[in-house]
Design a protein around this motif. Structure first.
Motif: not given
Ligand code: NAD
Length: 369
Positions: A116-122, A145-146, A212-215, A217-226
């Motif tokens: 449950v970390l910032p995206v870059a650490m996943h 990224n993929a 660098a940490l999130a990859g 903005g809104s697309l990664m964080d919120m858009g992924v649900y759509t």
């Protein structure tokens, strides 16, 4: 041991199909034996990263779960870990930091690591967890990224560990109904689809604004649900995207996107019109089919979701999405059964996101996925 004994009577009816599937698969003896050694037959989950989502949602949900419990903590802050351990009755031996995290391998209390970390650490923590012989749940978006998603999938496969993505909405009955209506074409073929997710960012500065940490903005964080909603409503993979973006506060969103409008082209030519934002309070999805519509609004929150089918409200009761999600994964691990939100789900979303960013970089050019 009869695997049905792992379930409470209350859960029996709800999980009967899961169990039937698992019996057909044949649960491994070792998985069931490991399960039986846990207090109350629950599997132990360690949360890695004790930030907002862990604190506000996951740790409280783990007080309601029937098949797993909060067994371990991984934090960079000794004081925070100590406070949490006291609050949730976690023994000191089950507390780790980012340096000694790999020692979790030797801790039989921990079956599942939840990143449950910032995206870059996943990627790093998913791979380290798998190499420490733990099953993994990784939060969304899966990685930067993929390509990174594929490395995570490969590492878990190599370690023979299950990987799941924190797609809690797969466990909400309203989203399950959307999947059923869309995929079974209950109202006929889909003719249109739209989805929007966003919130209005204040003035706070967090890792979410750092590329660098999130990859992104809104697309990664919120858009992924759509993207998820479109993919599971159609029950198909989009083949191409076009996208454009808008920035009203370029100083705040200097590194990441603020609002993104993107169209996903599905086989057969139907377009899903989607948008994500850090500047609008959006939470909706609507599918139009040959014989009517089905929709959710609000669509993506933790609770308060409302659904309609041809204007009639969906009848489902509230649910703790996170508790249902973690319980389901614990059962998958215990019964050696595939999770419905495997790493591949995150990988497919990231392929779409990668294509959307390529489209943004190329002035809205159509990009194949
Ligand atoms: P947060 O900022 O509240 O917490 C992040 C945690 O990571 C903090 O404990 C922080 O100390 C730790 N951390 C370790 N190294 C760090 C570093 N280099 N920089 C910043 N923080 C660092 O974030 P959050 O909202 O809890 O989000 C964490 C993950 O959970 C993200 O992947 C996010 O997308 C996801 N999330 C999912 C949902 C959902 O509904 N599924 C909701 C919120 C967040």
């Amino acid at each position: 041991m009869n695997p049905l004994h792992l379930f409470s009577r209350r859960k029996f009816i709800r999980t009967i199909s899961t169990v039937a599937g698992a019996l057909a698969w044949g649960p491994s003896i070792s998985a069931l034996a490991a399960c039986s050694q846990k207090p109350g037959n629950k599997l132990g989950i360690a949360l890695v990263g004790l930030g907002g989502y862990s604190k506000g949602q996951l740790a409280p949900a783990l007080q309601q779960t029937e098949h797993c419990y909060l067994a371990g903590l991984v934090s960079g802050s000794p004081q925070k870990a100590k406070d949490w351990a006291k609050q949730y009755n976690v023994p000191e031996k089950n507390i780790y930091n980012y340096q000694n995290f790999d020692e979790i391998k030797n801790n039989p209390d921990i079956d599942i690591v939840y990143v449950v970390l910032p995206v870059a650490m996943h990627k790093e923590y998913t791979i380290r967890a798998a190499q420490a012989s733990k099953h993994v749940i990784c939060e969304k978006p899966m990685a930067l990224n993929a390509h990174d998603c594929q490395e995570m999938i490969d590492a878990c496969k190599k370690a023979n560990k299950m990987l799941s993505i924190g797609y809690r909405l797969h466990f909400d009955p309203r989203h399950q109904e959307v999947m059923r209506l869309g995929q079974k074409e209950e109202l006929g073929k889909l003719t249109a689809f739209e989805a929007a997710n966003g919130f209005t960012w204040g003035n706070n500065t967090t890792w979410r604004l750092k590329k660098a940490l999130a990859g992104g903005g809104s697309l990664m964080d919120m858009g992924v649900y759509t993207i998820q909603a479109a993919r599971y409503t159609f029950g198909k993979e989009p083949i191409a995207v076009t996208a454009r973006q808008e920035k009203t506060r370029p100083a705040i969103f200097s590194e990441v996107d603020e609002t993104v409008y993107f169209d996903l082209e599905f086989p057969g030519g139907v377009i899903a019109h989607c948008k994500s934002s850090y500047n609008n309070n959006w939470s909706s999805m609507k599918a139009t089919a040959e014989r009517g519509t089905f929709e959710l609004a609000p669509a993506y929150g933790y609770d308060g979701l409302q659904g309609k089918v041809n204007q009639k409200p969906m009848p489902f009761p509230p649910i703790n999405q996170q508790a249902a999600q973690m319980d389901d994964f614990a059962q998958c691990v215990a019964l050696n059964k595939l999770t419905r939100v495997a790493g591949d789900e995150g990988f497919k979303d990231m392929k779409v996101i990668d294509a959307i960013y390529r489209s943004l970089d190329n002035n809205g050019r159509r990009e194949t996925i």
